[in-house]
Write a protein that holds these residues in place. Structure first.
Motif, PDB file in Angstrom:
ATOM      1  N   ASN B 416     -43.215  23.257 -30.853  1.00 13.15           N
ATOM      2  CA  ASN B 416     -43.036  22.931 -32.263  1.00 13.15           C
ATOM      3  C   ASN B 416     -42.189  21.694 -32.494  1.00 13.15           C
ATOM      4  N   ILE B 417     -42.337  20.712 -31.627  1.00 10.37           N
ATOM      5  CA  ILE B 417     -41.548  19.485 -31.757  1.00 10.37           C
ATOM      6  C   ILE B 417     -42.173  18.632 -32.872  1.00 10.37           C
ATOM      7  N   PRO B 418     -41.387  18.235 -33.873  1.00 16.83           N
ATOM      8  CA  PRO B 418     -41.985  17.580 -35.048  1.00 16.83           C
ATOM      9  C   PRO B 418     -42.508  16.158 -34.800  1.00 16.83           C
ATOM     10  N   PHE B 419     -41.869  15.391 -33.883  1.00 16.18           N
ATOM     11  CA  PHE B 419     -42.293  14.011 -33.653  1.00 16.18           C
ATOM     12  C   PHE B 419     -42.529  13.744 -32.161  1.00 16.18           C
ATOM     13  N   VAL B 420     -43.577  12.970 -31.901  1.00 19.87           N
ATOM     14  CA  VAL B 420     -43.826  12.525 -30.534  1.00 19.87           C
ATOM     15  C   VAL B 420     -43.919  11.004 -30.553  1.00 19.87           C
ATOM     16  N   VAL B 421     -43.348  10.375 -29.528  1.00 27.34           N
ATOM     17  CA  VAL B 421     -43.406   8.915 -29.442  1.00 27.34           C
ATOM     18  C   VAL B 421     -44.193   8.525 -28.204  1.00 27.34           C
ATOM     19  N   ILE B 422     -45.109   7.612 -28.380  1.00 28.00           N
ATOM     20  CA  ILE B 422     -45.957   7.162 -27.279  1.00 28.00           C
ATOM     21  C   ILE B 422     -45.675   5.685 -27.022  1.00 28.00           C
ATOM     22  N   GLU B 427     -47.144  -1.349 -26.631  1.00 29.51           N
ATOM     23  CA  GLU B 427     -45.909  -1.094 -27.374  1.00 29.51           C
ATOM     24  C   GLU B 427     -44.738  -1.832 -26.736  1.00 29.51           C
ATOM     25  N   MET B 428     -44.684  -1.793 -25.396  1.00 30.53           N
ATOM     26  CA  MET B 428     -43.560  -2.450 -24.725  1.00 30.53           C
ATOM     27  C   MET B 428     -43.570  -3.947 -25.010  1.00 30.53           C
ATOM     28  N   GLN B 429     -44.770  -4.546 -24.947  1.00 29.41           N
ATOM     29  CA  GLN B 429     -44.859  -5.983 -25.209  1.00 29.41           C
ATOM     30  C   GLN B 429     -44.426  -6.322 -26.632  1.00 29.41           C
ATOM     31  N   MET B 430     -44.820  -5.460 -27.572  1.00 30.24           N
ATOM     32  CA  MET B 430     -44.492  -5.735 -28.967  1.00 30.24           C
ATOM     33  C   MET B 430     -43.123  -5.188 -29.366  1.00 30.24           C
ATOM     34  N   ASN B 431     -42.489  -4.493 -28.424  1.00 33.65           N
ATOM     35  CA  ASN B 431     -41.233  -3.821 -28.732  1.00 33.65           C
ATOM     36  C   ASN B 431     -41.395  -2.871 -29.929  1.00 33.65           C
ATOM     37  N   ARG B 432     -42.453  -2.094 -29.860  1.00 35.07           N
ATOM     38  CA  ARG B 432     -42.755  -1.136 -30.921  1.00 35.07           C
ATOM     39  C   ARG B 432     -42.966   0.261 -30.308  1.00 35.07           C
ATOM     40  N   TYR B 433     -42.967   1.270 -31.154  1.00 32.52           N
ATOM     41  CA  TYR B 433     -43.132   2.657 -30.714  1.00 32.52           C
ATOM     42  C   TYR B 433     -44.222   3.316 -31.541  1.00 32.52           C
ATOM     43  N   ALA B 434     -45.173   3.949 -30.876  1.00 27.18           N
ATOM     44  CA  ALA B 434     -46.192   4.692 -31.622  1.00 27.18           C
ATOM     45  C   ALA B 434     -45.612   6.062 -31.952  1.00 27.18           C
ATOM     46  N   LEU B 435     -45.329   6.268 -33.241  1.00 29.60           N
ATOM     47  CA  LEU B 435     -44.668   7.500 -33.690  1.00 29.60           C
ATOM     48  C   LEU B 435     -45.697   8.430 -34.314  1.00 29.60           C
ATOM     49  N   ASN B 437     -46.400  11.948 -36.171  1.00 30.00           N
ATOM     50  CA  ASN B 437     -45.872  13.102 -36.895  1.00 30.00           C
ATOM     51  C   ASN B 437     -46.765  14.296 -36.572  1.00 30.00           C
ATOM     52  N   MET B 438     -46.214  15.273 -35.849  1.00 31.10           N
ATOM     53  CA  MET B 438     -47.039  16.361 -35.321  1.00 31.10           C
ATOM     54  C   MET B 438     -47.491  17.324 -36.413  1.00 31.10           C
ATOM     55  N   ARG B 439     -46.832  17.277 -37.576  1.00 28.74           N
ATOM     56  CA  ARG B 439     -47.250  18.173 -38.652  1.00 28.74           C
ATOM     57  C   ARG B 439     -48.429  17.606 -39.411  1.00 28.74           C
ATOM     58  N   THR B 440     -48.304  16.311 -39.747  1.00 27.46           N
ATOM     59  CA  THR B 440     -49.371  15.685 -40.532  1.00 27.46           C
ATOM     60  C   THR B 440     -50.433  15.068 -39.639  1.00 27.46           C
ATOM     61  N   GLY B 441     -50.082  14.791 -38.386  1.00 25.03           N
ATOM     62  CA  GLY B 441     -51.023  14.120 -37.503  1.00 25.03           C
ATOM     63  C   GLY B 441     -51.006  12.605 -37.657  1.00 25.03           C
ATOM     64  N   ALA B 442     -50.281  12.110 -38.657  1.00 29.63           N
ATOM     65  CA  ALA B 442     -50.225  10.660 -38.904  1.00 29.63           C
ATOM     66  C   ALA B 442     -49.548   9.936 -37.743  1.00 29.63           C
ATOM     67  N   GLN B 443     -50.046   8.759 -37.410  1.00 26.46           N
ATOM     68  CA  GLN B 443     -49.458   7.978 -36.323  1.00 26.46           C
ATOM     69  C   GLN B 443     -49.326   6.534 -36.771  1.00 26.46           C
ATOM     70  N   GLU B 444     -48.168   5.921 -36.457  1.00 20.56           N
ATOM     71  CA  GLU B 444     -47.990   4.511 -36.836  1.00 20.56           C
ATOM     72  C   GLU B 444     -47.124   3.823 -35.793  1.00 20.56           C
ATOM     73  N   LYS B 445     -47.294   2.504 -35.674  1.00 17.94           N
ATOM     74  CA  LYS B 445     -46.461   1.720 -34.758  1.00 17.94           C
ATOM     75  C   LYS B 445     -45.257   1.224 -35.535  1.00 17.94           C
ATOM     76  N   VAL B 446     -44.077   1.569 -35.021  1.00 15.04           N
ATOM     77  CA  VAL B 446     -42.871   1.221 -35.785  1.00 15.04           C
ATOM     78  C   VAL B 446     -41.818   0.582 -34.884  1.00 15.04           C
ATOM     79  N   SER B 447     -40.862  -0.073 -35.518  1.00 16.29           N
ATOM     80  CA  SER B 447     -39.711  -0.617 -34.787  1.00 16.29           C
ATOM     81  C   SER B 447     -38.743   0.523 -34.481  1.00 16.29           C
ATOM     82  N   LEU B 448     -37.770   0.268 -33.628  1.00 19.80           N
ATOM     83  CA  LEU B 448     -36.775   1.298 -33.296  1.00 19.80           C
ATOM     84  C   LEU B 448     -36.012   1.727 -34.545  1.00 19.80           C
ATOM     85  N   GLU B 449     -35.682   0.773 -35.400  1.00 15.40           N
ATOM     86  CA  GLU B 449     -34.938   1.086 -36.623  1.00 15.40           C
ATOM     87  C   GLU B 449     -35.746   2.061 -37.488  1.00 15.40           C
TER      88      GLU B 449
END
Lengths: 457, 457
Positions: B416-422, B427-435, B437-449
């Motif tokens: 039941n972990i709410p968020f997974v990061v891929i 992602e490494m090249q862009m310094n981004r994280y694919a986040l 949301n395990m509840r909604t299924g939504a996925q987006e590439k975001v900065s660390l902030e």
């Protein structure tokens, strides 16, 4: 029945200040365990005897506290043992339960018993007391807390990396700078024993090597010789005795010593992986140090071995330790469950923080504000204010008796209470509170809002 | 050695969710104890046997867990008892220590032992396990926690007032509305017994009266008769059997019954003081109710007697209790130390909160975010982000092995972990994280902030 009460030797009462200081350490460790993804479990204080007996060696068995069966326990007692007055032989027939000796065996039992409910890899922490019938001495008690974190179900070396980060995070949060996290690997020790032709004397070899710091090179060699390790073998160890310098340079020396040992090379590979990751990730205040003499419970560990040393300016020995074990649950019939874990030594950490005066001043404060009690009307008026203060999280109390003012002020002084509130007729009429700052001696009449603001400032 | 592991009957393992829920209750109680000015102490799990034995009656003595002496305990065993196989007589010669049976006797021992360090009045709380060799049954365990708060060194009735407020505050904070705080006074019971000429049968009288709810008026009268209480006396009790209505109206009835008992009138005076203060101060969600049938451990209490009943829609019985005792420390030779205290029944409160679905959802969450592990480079990149997340208090972890993506996602789902990061090459090249949301299924590439902001939202 005027008996002079006391407590069993090796046990302790903790007064409010001591509890507050201990909780400060527990809470810091617990919070860090959580951010690292560990989850708490708790196990019973006593286990069935057969869960514990035989897991810690003969000495351990002897030090386990056994609980006498209830009721007419002699009716099931071993006749022969009774007759021969053989305490050892009798015990198992009159005692079925025993107090927890550590948190590791109960954890192994938990994993096996609950294997169908557990999602692997399983990261658990456990902060509970353990009991040992050891001879009490300075810093060694018969009841003491262990704070353990373990991961089972993965042999990934990232766990070792994270445990080093975890140690660094906890000691940094405790403001205890300059701890040394020593690391070794069982495979290094096995590899060296192999190379010098002493694989069958691994324990003797490591026990002797472990003493290098204390007894010096010559005596270590003597001991090895006396245990039957060959002179030729010992001479091959020469580079070990002068091993020092950086992690990397020690690794280079080990590479030359262990060139012909597959197991040794595996150990080097693991150490290098960990060192490289830690170098990349950085530590806040701790130092990672390779220590090839580090063995700890060697029979137990199969990979990494950890030990944390207090800062050099405190004479305390290790304040934490752990390592990887590849067959934790095998004792309960569940094979191939790799695990790695670490432990924090609460009592020693407490002594170190005390010695270095590192406990925050705020944690041992008693209450924030005491209301002087002048009688029924005043007390009721005060309790209405106290109720609101408590709702704001202020620790507030009314002196319970309408005792002499001087007695009540003395009470506040003795308990180091920072604020005292005095409510008399005039204050009640004006709906004001005479707030006395016990540190500065300043006193002023204030509204309830100002009172709350001042004591929470 | 493939044994099927288990734990002793009457004991429990607690899994992470259970520990979290228990800690939620403990923390709520602890926080309230503190704002009310109570300070924590802790005492050893085992005491010298003579500290505990004889303090709880014969039944209590039987239920105390005794610890077998270490070493060759038979060498000091009572010869006669051994020969006669008299377990009872033997015990004291082979067992010197026993597990804590409650927190009250150890507290009394603490007060006497540390009387020179304690500033009176002393308000202490203690939250620790106790052990009883009782027959286990639903809701009754051999190891369970007690949560006690006591004040010693003052006979002020303001303490009783504050304990009622404390109960109200804790149950309100736990969102458990509608508990009933029942109150009685030993002096009322003694007064009634006196009035009906049964002072020498006080215990029989109160034991029978205590059953009014369960067995009804007629059976209570029958039992009293059978215990030798006179018919004339029992007839004087008639107003008691129909006692109901408000606190004040019950007090009026008691006044007429107890008009000729000085002790009874003292009890009424105390109850009126408490009722008046509570009326003035108000309770948030609890109700104070006078219950003249309430006796609890009558031998023990000398003034107020408390018991807290769960809300009417839950069948649970008492979830707390306490009272005033005027000679707590007398058993250890320290006279005239008045005390009053209350206790919370952790296990029952747990069951009530569970039954009413009152545990906050957030407390049983596992971790906030899991980073998928694709291999060494990705893991190291991830650990750098994880480090920053943890510094912000986020519970974050890296899946330890570079297992198949599906396996790792399943792990996140099962826990039941709410968020997974891929984190992959891109992602490494862009310094981004694919986040994700395990509840909604939504996925987006975001900065660390953004990642930190989203998982802490």
């Amino acid at each position: 029945m005027a008996q002079k009460p006391s407590i069993p030797k090796g046990t302790r009462d903790f007064n409010p200040e001591e509890v507050a200081k201990r909780n400060y350490i527990f809470n810091t460790i617990r919070k860090t365990f959580k951010t690292f993804g560990f989850q708490p479990i708790e196990t019973p204080s006593f286990e069935n005897s057969d869960t514990l007996m035989g897991k810690y060696g003969d000495e351990g068995d002897r030090l386990i506290f056994k609980i006498l069966n209830s009721g007419d326990y002699l009716s099931k007692a071993d006749e022969k043992a009774l007759e021969e007055k053989d305490s050892n032989a009798l015990t198992s027939s009159i005692s079925e339960k025993a107090l927890r000796y550590d948190l590791t065996v109960p954890f192994a039992r938990y994993v096996v018993q609950h294997q169908n409910e557990i999602e692997l890899p399983f990261k658990r922490y456990q902060i509970q007391p353990v009991w040992r019938a050891d001879r009490p001495q300075k810093g060694r008690f018969r009841e003491f807390y262990q704070c353990d974190a373990d991961v089972v179900g993965s042999d990934s070396l990232w766990q070792e990396v994270e445990f080093i980060q975890l140690y660094d995070t906890v000691f940094t949060a405790l403001n205890l700078q300059g701890v040394t996290i020593k690391i070794n690997n069982r495979k290094i020790l096995s590899g060296i024993a192999e190379v010098i032709g002493a694989s069958d004397k691994l324990i003797d070899f490591t026990v002797a090597l472990d003493k290098l710091d204390k007894i010096g090179e010559d005596k270590v060699k003597e001991e090895m010789l006396s245990k039957g390790i060959s002179e030729a073998g010992i001479s091959q160890l020469q580079p070990l005795f002068s091993l020092s310098g950086s992690f990397e340079s020690q690794i280079q020396t080990l590479k030359s010593i262990l060139a012909n040992s597959a197991e040794g090379k595996k150990g080097i590979e693991e150490l290098e992986f960990i060192d490289k990751a830690i170098s990349e990730l950085g530590l806040a205040t701790a130092t990672l140090q390779l220590d090839v003499t580090l063995a700890r419970g060697l029979n137990y560990y199969t990979g990494a071995i950890f030990e944390v040393a207090a800062p050099e300016n405190v004479d305390m020995g290790s304040i934490g330790g752990g390592g990887r074990y590849d067959d934790l649950t095998g004792i309960f019939g569940m094979k191939d469950m790799s695990g790695v874990g670490i432990s924090f030594g609460l009592d020693r950490i407490y002594l170190v923080l005390e010695a270095l005066d590192l406990f925050p001043e705020t944690i041992s404060k008693t209450i924030d504000v005491l209301f002087i009690n002048f009688g029924e009307k005043e007390a009721l008026f005060s309790l209405k204010a106290i109720k609101q203060l408590r709702e704001k999280g202020v620790n507030a109390e009314l002196y319970p008796d309408a005792a002499k003012m001087k007695k009540q002020m003395n009470h506040a002084n003795k308990r180091n209470i920072p604020f005292v509130v005095i409510v008399g007729d005039e204050e009640m009429q004006m709906n004001r509170y005479a707030l006395k700052n016990m540190r500065t001696g300043a006193q002023e009449k204030v509204s309830l809002e100002t009172l709350i603001a001042e004591v929470t400032a």
